[in-house]
Design an enzyme around this catalytic site. Structure first.
Site, PDB file in Angstrom:
ATOM      1  N   HIS A  67      -3.558  -5.037  -0.294  1.00 15.29           N
ATOM      2  CA  HIS A  67      -3.044  -5.621   0.940  1.00 15.29           C
ATOM      3  C   HIS A  67      -3.068  -7.150   0.853  1.00 15.29           C
ATOM      4  O   HIS A  67      -4.135  -7.753   0.962  1.00 15.29           O
ATOM      5  CB  HIS A  67      -3.912  -5.186   2.130  1.00 15.29           C
ATOM      6  CG  HIS A  67      -3.761  -3.753   2.499  1.00 15.29           C
ATOM      7  ND1 HIS A  67      -2.876  -3.324   3.472  1.00 15.29           N
ATOM      8  CD2 HIS A  67      -4.372  -2.638   2.036  1.00 15.29           C
ATOM      9  CE1 HIS A  67      -2.958  -2.017   3.588  1.00 15.29           C
ATOM     10  NE2 HIS A  67      -3.860  -1.566   2.731  1.00 15.29           N
ATOM     11  N   GLU A  99      -2.087  -9.209   3.084  1.00 15.31           N
ATOM     12  CA  GLU A  99      -2.465  -9.753   4.399  1.00 15.31           C
ATOM     13  C   GLU A  99      -3.973  -9.722   4.626  1.00 15.31           C
ATOM     14  O   GLU A  99      -4.481 -10.362   5.547  1.00 15.31           O
ATOM     15  CB  GLU A  99      -1.730  -8.994   5.525  1.00 15.31           C
ATOM     16  CG  GLU A  99      -2.295  -7.639   5.892  1.00 15.31           C
ATOM     17  CD  GLU A  99      -1.898  -6.507   4.942  1.00 15.31           C
ATOM     18  OE1 GLU A  99      -2.234  -5.348   5.254  1.00 15.31           O
ATOM     19  OE2 GLU A  99      -1.263  -6.782   3.903  1.00 15.31           O
ATOM     20  N   CYS A 113       0.843  -1.196   0.000  1.00 11.94           N
ATOM     21  CA  CYS A 113       0.000   0.000   0.000  1.00 11.94           C
ATOM     22  C   CYS A 113       0.888   1.259   0.000  1.00 11.94           C
ATOM     23  O   CYS A 113       1.652   1.466  -0.924  1.00 11.94           O
ATOM     24  CB  CYS A 113      -0.971  -0.039   1.175  1.00 11.94           C
ATOM     25  SG  CYS A 113      -2.353   1.133   1.010  1.00 11.94           S
TER      26      CYS A 113
END
Length: 214
Positions: free
Chosen positions: A193, A195, A88
């Site tokens: 992202h 994750e 990001c």
């Protein structure tokens, strides 16, 4: 393998760490994950992850305000030529400058700047938030075994404007093409992202752990 997640006061550090642990388990790779902002830890790492949440300026100043961190990241990337994964705003900092809040200097590793996404469609809002397809433009090991046009999770209002199209590894569509990933030699980053992107994100992190530049 020693992987550092750079802690400069922003980003989903624990979420990234947990996702990395799962990614390592899936490829049966033993890694030592450390969340740190110490220059020695950065320079001793085999690979590093630079997360980022908030504004470009906030993140850039966050790195610069930690003694020696900015210089150690430059040495890791430009001198040692080891792999970095920016997430990001972490990826956005690879650029020469960002225009969020006020013009702020980035690392300058990738030629280009970060500017607010321009949209005319009133049905589309900023930030661009949620799941979106990612179109991989360059064949590479980082997206190995990830089906093209797979969905990843985005949260951003600003986007990378790369001067050299060769540095853009993938794009997404938000009324118009938007840079979703950057790749140049040992420098890799995604606007989305991993994750937060479930199995696709874990696979991408596994590929990064397996990424061999030789």
């Amino acid at each position: 393998m020693y992987v550092s997640i750079v802690d400069y006061g922003t980003g989903n550090l624990n979420s990234v760490s947990k996702a990395l642990e799962v990614a390592a388990e899936q490829i049966s790779k033993k890694i030592n994950i450390k969340i740190s902002n110490k220059p020695k830890d950065i320079l001793d790492s085999d690979k590093i992850i630079l997360p980022g949440q908030g504004s470009y300026r906030q993140c850039a100043l966050g790195v610069k305000n930690i003694n020696g961190l900015w210089d150690s990241l430059n040495e890791f990337v430009l001198v040692k030529k080891k792999p970095i994964f920016g997430i990001c705003v972490g990826m956005q900092l690879f650029s020469e400058q960002g225009y969020e809040e006020q013009v702020t200097e980035g690392f300058g590793w990738i030629k280009g700047s970060v500017k607010k996404i321009e949209i005319n469609n009133k049905d589309l809002k900023l930030p661009h938030m949620g799941w979106n397809e990612v179109n991989v433009l360059k064949k590479n090991d980082l997206f190995l075994d990830i089906k093209n046009l797979s969905h990843f999770y985005f949260v951003h209002s600003f986007a990378f404007k790369a001067k050299d199209e060769e540095d853009v590894i993938c794009i997404t569509d938000y009324e118009k093409p938007v840079v979703a990933g950057i790749l140049k030699e040992n420098i890799f980053g995604t606007q989305f992202h991993p994750e937060k992107s479930q199995s696709n994100g874990i696979k991408l992190l596994s590929n990064f752990l397996n990424w061999n530049l030789l």
